[in-house]
Design an enzyme around this catalytic site. Sequence first.
Site, PDB file in Angstrom:
ATOM      1  N   ILE A  98       0.861  -1.179   0.000  1.00 47.66           N
ATOM      2  CA  ILE A  98       0.000   0.000   0.000  1.00 47.66           C
ATOM      3  C   ILE A  98       0.903   1.237   0.000  1.00 47.66           C
ATOM      4  O   ILE A  98       1.873   1.304   0.775  1.00 47.66           O
ATOM      5  CB  ILE A  98      -0.914   0.032   1.252  1.00 47.66           C
ATOM      6  CG1 ILE A  98      -1.746  -1.252   1.357  1.00 47.66           C
ATOM      7  CG2 ILE A  98      -1.794   1.285   1.247  1.00 47.66           C
ATOM      8  CD1 ILE A  98      -2.711  -1.506   0.234  1.00 47.66           C
ATOM      9  N   GLY A 106      -7.349   0.698   6.015  1.00 47.83           N
ATOM     10  CA  GLY A 106      -7.978  -0.612   5.899  1.00 47.83           C
ATOM     11  C   GLY A 106      -7.731  -1.306   4.568  1.00 47.83           C
ATOM     12  O   GLY A 106      -8.327  -2.348   4.297  1.00 47.83           O
ATOM     13  N   LEU A 107      -6.841  -0.757   3.743  1.00 45.51           N
ATOM     14  CA  LEU A 107      -6.639  -1.330   2.411  1.00 45.51           C
ATOM     15  C   LEU A 107      -5.847  -2.636   2.441  1.00 45.51           C
ATOM     16  O   LEU A 107      -6.089  -3.521   1.619  1.00 45.51           O
ATOM     17  CB  LEU A 107      -5.978  -0.308   1.492  1.00 45.51           C
ATOM     18  CG  LEU A 107      -6.818   0.943   1.233  1.00 45.51           C
ATOM     19  CD1 LEU A 107      -6.038   1.955   0.412  1.00 45.51           C
ATOM     20  CD2 LEU A 107      -8.134   0.592   0.560  1.00 45.51           C
ATOM     21  N   GLU A 136       8.232  -6.066  11.718  1.00 45.71           N
ATOM     22  CA  GLU A 136       7.389  -6.399  12.873  1.00 45.71           C
ATOM     23  C   GLU A 136       5.942  -5.964  12.691  1.00 45.71           C
ATOM     24  O   GLU A 136       5.018  -6.668  13.114  1.00 45.71           O
ATOM     25  CB  GLU A 136       7.987  -5.796  14.139  1.00 45.71           C
ATOM     26  CG  GLU A 136       9.337  -6.401  14.494  1.00 45.71           C
ATOM     27  CD  GLU A 136      10.040  -5.670  15.634  1.00 45.71           C
ATOM     28  OE1 GLU A 136       9.449  -4.753  16.228  1.00 45.71           O
ATOM     29  OE2 GLU A 136      11.201  -6.039  15.910  1.00 45.71           O
ATOM     30  N   ASN A 137       5.712  -4.809  12.063  1.00 53.61           N
ATOM     31  CA  ASN A 137       4.333  -4.348  11.856  1.00 53.61           C
ATOM     32  C   ASN A 137       3.564  -5.308  10.962  1.00 53.61           C
ATOM     33  O   ASN A 137       2.407  -5.633  11.236  1.00 53.61           O
ATOM     34  CB  ASN A 137       4.314  -2.938  11.258  1.00 53.61           C
ATOM     35  CG  ASN A 137       4.751  -1.886  12.239  1.00 53.61           C
ATOM     36  OD1 ASN A 137       4.701  -2.078  13.453  1.00 53.61           O
ATOM     37  ND2 ASN A 137       5.192  -0.746  11.723  1.00 53.61           N
ATOM     38  N   TYR A 142      -0.427  -9.734  10.129  1.00 54.51           N
ATOM     39  CA  TYR A 142      -0.818 -11.057   9.642  1.00 54.51           C
ATOM     40  C   TYR A 142      -1.241 -11.970  10.794  1.00 54.51           C
ATOM     41  O   TYR A 142      -2.180 -12.762  10.643  1.00 54.51           O
ATOM     42  CB  TYR A 142       0.304 -11.683   8.804  1.00 54.51           C
ATOM     43  CG  TYR A 142       0.534 -10.943   7.515  1.00 54.51           C
ATOM     44  CD1 TYR A 142      -0.504 -10.732   6.614  1.00 54.51           C
ATOM     45  CD2 TYR A 142       1.783 -10.417   7.203  1.00 54.51           C
ATOM     46  CE1 TYR A 142      -0.307 -10.028   5.440  1.00 54.51           C
ATOM     47  CE2 TYR A 142       1.991  -9.716   6.023  1.00 54.51           C
ATOM     48  CZ  TYR A 142       0.939  -9.523   5.151  1.00 54.51           C
ATOM     49  OH  TYR A 142       1.134  -8.818   3.992  1.00 54.51           O
TER      50      TYR A 142
END
Length: 172
Positions: A98, A106-107, A136-137, A142
């Site tokens: 993104i 929210g994509l 880490e993000n 996930y």
Amino acid sequence: METEFKKCTEEDLKTLQEISIETFKDTFEAQNSPENMRAYLEKAYNLKQLESEMANEFSSFYFVYYNNETAGYLKINTEEAQSEEMGKDAFEIERIYIRTKFLRKGLGKYLLQQSIDMASAQNKRKIWLGVWENNENAIAFYERMGFVQTGAHSFYMGDDEQTDIIMTKVLS
């Protein structure tokens, strides 16, 4: 929020190249040497390479649009196009990116759900992806989406061997 999802065609190659380079650099440039970044971008995102990937019947690219602007993209693989041998019942998300100005809208979750829907429609039993061990993000995202670590593989950024964690979600 107006969100659209569209499969990429050959006419989209230049835009796909531009967004691929932009999002990859934004995500990983600070953690990698300029030489390794340049080498990777030239190899992975040259037009001939992207055209070859797009021509593979078991790979597809999709753009996500947010209020009529190209906000990101997704690349999925099945069958022998998967970057690891995971079997015919597996569905790979190879790339999900993104653009920076569209983060936190929210994509990513939207593209992930599109992937799950496509995998389910193809009767796949699991969906998987590789994510850099230092991202880490993304790993946390996930995990929140129900993925668990099931392995690891090498990823080369130029001549720098890095580790991608393989994360898998079993589909019901």
